[in-house]
Write a protein that holds these residues in place. Sequence first.
Motif, PDB file in Angstrom:
ATOM      1  N   GLU A 163       0.850  -1.201   0.000  1.00 37.99           N
ATOM      2  CA  GLU A 163       0.000   0.000   0.000  1.00 37.99           C
ATOM      3  C   GLU A 163       0.877   1.239   0.000  1.00 37.99           C
ATOM      4  N   GLU A 170      -1.111  -0.791   9.781  1.00 39.85           N
ATOM      5  CA  GLU A 170      -2.331  -0.777   8.955  1.00 39.85           C
ATOM      6  C   GLU A 170      -2.138  -1.614   7.686  1.00 39.85           C
ATOM      7  N   LYS A 173      -2.378  -5.184   8.667  1.00 41.81           N
ATOM      8  CA  LYS A 173      -3.773  -5.511   8.974  1.00 41.81           C
ATOM      9  C   LYS A 173      -4.564  -5.779   7.697  1.00 41.81           C
ATOM     10  N   HIS A 174      -4.423  -4.898   6.707  1.00 42.99           N
ATOM     11  CA  HIS A 174      -5.145  -5.059   5.436  1.00 42.99           C
ATOM     12  C   HIS A 174      -4.606  -6.256   4.644  1.00 42.99           C
ATOM     13  N   GLU A 177      -6.165  -9.360   5.975  1.00 45.72           N
ATOM     14  CA  GLU A 177      -7.556  -9.467   5.482  1.00 45.72           C
ATOM     15  C   GLU A 177      -7.572 -10.027   4.064  1.00 45.72           C
ATOM     16  N   GLU A 178      -6.589  -9.604   3.267  1.00 45.45           N
ATOM     17  CA  GLU A 178      -6.460 -10.112   1.890  1.00 45.45           C
ATOM     18  C   GLU A 178      -6.149 -11.605   1.889  1.00 45.45           C
TER      19      GLU A 178
END
Length: 476
Positions: A163, A170, A173-174, A177-178
Motif C-alpha cells: 500500500e 495498517e 492488517k489489510h 484481510e487479503e
Amino acid sequence: MAFENLSERLQKALKNLTGKGKISEADINDASREIRLALLEADVNFKVVKDFIKKIKKEALGKEVQESLNPGQQIIKIVDDELTKMMGEEAVSLNKSQHIPTIIMMVGLQGTGKTTTVGKLANYLMKNEKARPLLIAGDIYRPAAIDQLKQIGQQLNVPVYSEDNQDVAEIVKHGLEEADKNKNDYVLIDTAGRLEIDEQLMDELKRVTAVAHPDNTLLVVDAMTGQAATQVAEGFNNDLDLTGIILTKLDGDTRGGAALSIRAVTGLPIIFTGQGEKLTDLSTFHPDRMASRILGMGDMLTLIEKAQQDYDAKEAEKMAEKMRENTFDFNDFIDQMDQVQKMGPLDQIIKMIPGLGNNPALKNIQIPEKQISHIKAIVYSMTPEERENPDILNPSRRRRIAAGSGRSIAEVNRMIKQFKQSKEMMQKMTKGDMGEFANLPGMNSPMGKMAMRSMNKRFKKNKKKRMKKIKRYRSK
C-alpha cells in the motif's frame, strides 16, 4: 566457504589423537588447548568456548572407551557430540497455526538479506509443503524494498500485498484481510530494518506484532558479523520474543562464530541457513550434520536429500535401468550433467562426502560454466546416431565433431574418454560394487569411518520413514 578455517584447525588438533592406542591427560590438555584457540579464532563467544572445553575435558577424562572405537576416535566423538549440543542438537521446525494462515514475521537489521530471505522462505514452503503464501511489503523506508519484493513475487508467481501508506501496522492488517479472503495458508511479513537497533524500530515492530500475532518471529542475521550476531539477537529478543534465527551468507563466513555461539548465548534455535544468492538457496539447519561437516566427516544425509529434491525420481530409475542394460548414451550424459548442476557447485557437494571435504586434491575442485558449455557443444555436434551409439565414433567422425563444435580433437577425445570412465563407474555402483567409492581418499581415515558409522546409525533411525516413501513412490 563456511567454517573452512575452523574445520581445518579442529581436524589438525584431533588428528594427532587418532592413531594412539592410549591417550594421557597431557594429550587431552594439548588437544583442548588447540580446540580452544581454534574456536576463539572462529569468533565464537568466550563463555561458550570456556564451557565447551570444560565439558570435553570432563567427558574425555571420565568416560570409558567404547569397544568399537580407539581412544582417539572416542575424543572425536565427544567433540562431535558437544558441537552438536552447542548448536541445538536437533533441527527445529516452524510453528504452525491451527487455523490458516500461519503468520511469519521477518525482522532484522539492514543489509542482512531479509527481503531476499522472505522470497527464499516462500519458495521453500511452496516446494516442501505445497503452500500458497502471501507476501506483505512492510518495509516502507528502504528505497526500492517494495519493488524488490514485488520482483521476487513475480519470479515465484506469489502475490505481494503493498500500500501507499506510512502506517506499517495498517498495511499488515489489510494484508492479513487479503490473505483471509484468498485462503492463503502462509503469510510472510517483510519488515523494515535499521543500521542498528533503536527505539523507533522496536516500537513499530511491536505494533505490527500486536496486529499480526505472528506464529513465528524470525530474526534474519548475517553470519559474517560473528559475535555481533549474538548481541543483535539478544537485542531483538528482549522486545519481540523471537521464535528462531535464519543465518544468511553462511557460505561467505569462513569462521562460523555466529552459528556456533548464537544458540548457546540466546537459547534461540537456528531454523534455516542461507548459502547463496538464488531463491532456492535456503536449507533447514541440522546441528548434527553441521558438526559432522566441521569435523571433516561429511554430510551424506544432506547430500542424499539434495539428490532426492533435485532429481526426478522417475528419471533416476530410468537412468539406473539404462546402466544395468548398458544402454547409457550421450543424451543421458547431458541429462545427468544438468541434474548434478541443479544440486549446486561441485566443491560444496564434495565437502558432504565423508573424508573428501579437506582432501587437498579436491579442495577447490570446480567445473566452470564455460567447460560445461564446451562439453555440450561437442555432444550437440554429434548426429543422433552418434549420441545413441558412442562406439561408432571413429577418428574421422571425431574430426568432424571437433570442427563442428569449435573444439580441438584432443578435447573431443578427452571428453569421450571421460564419458566412458563415468559410464563404467556408474555401472559398478548400479550393480552394487561400491569398491570404487570405499577406496576414495579419506574413506578409510578415522574421520571417514566415524562418518559412515554415524550415517548408518541415522539411516537405521529413519528406516521406517524411508520405506513408507519408497512404497508410496512404487504405488504411483
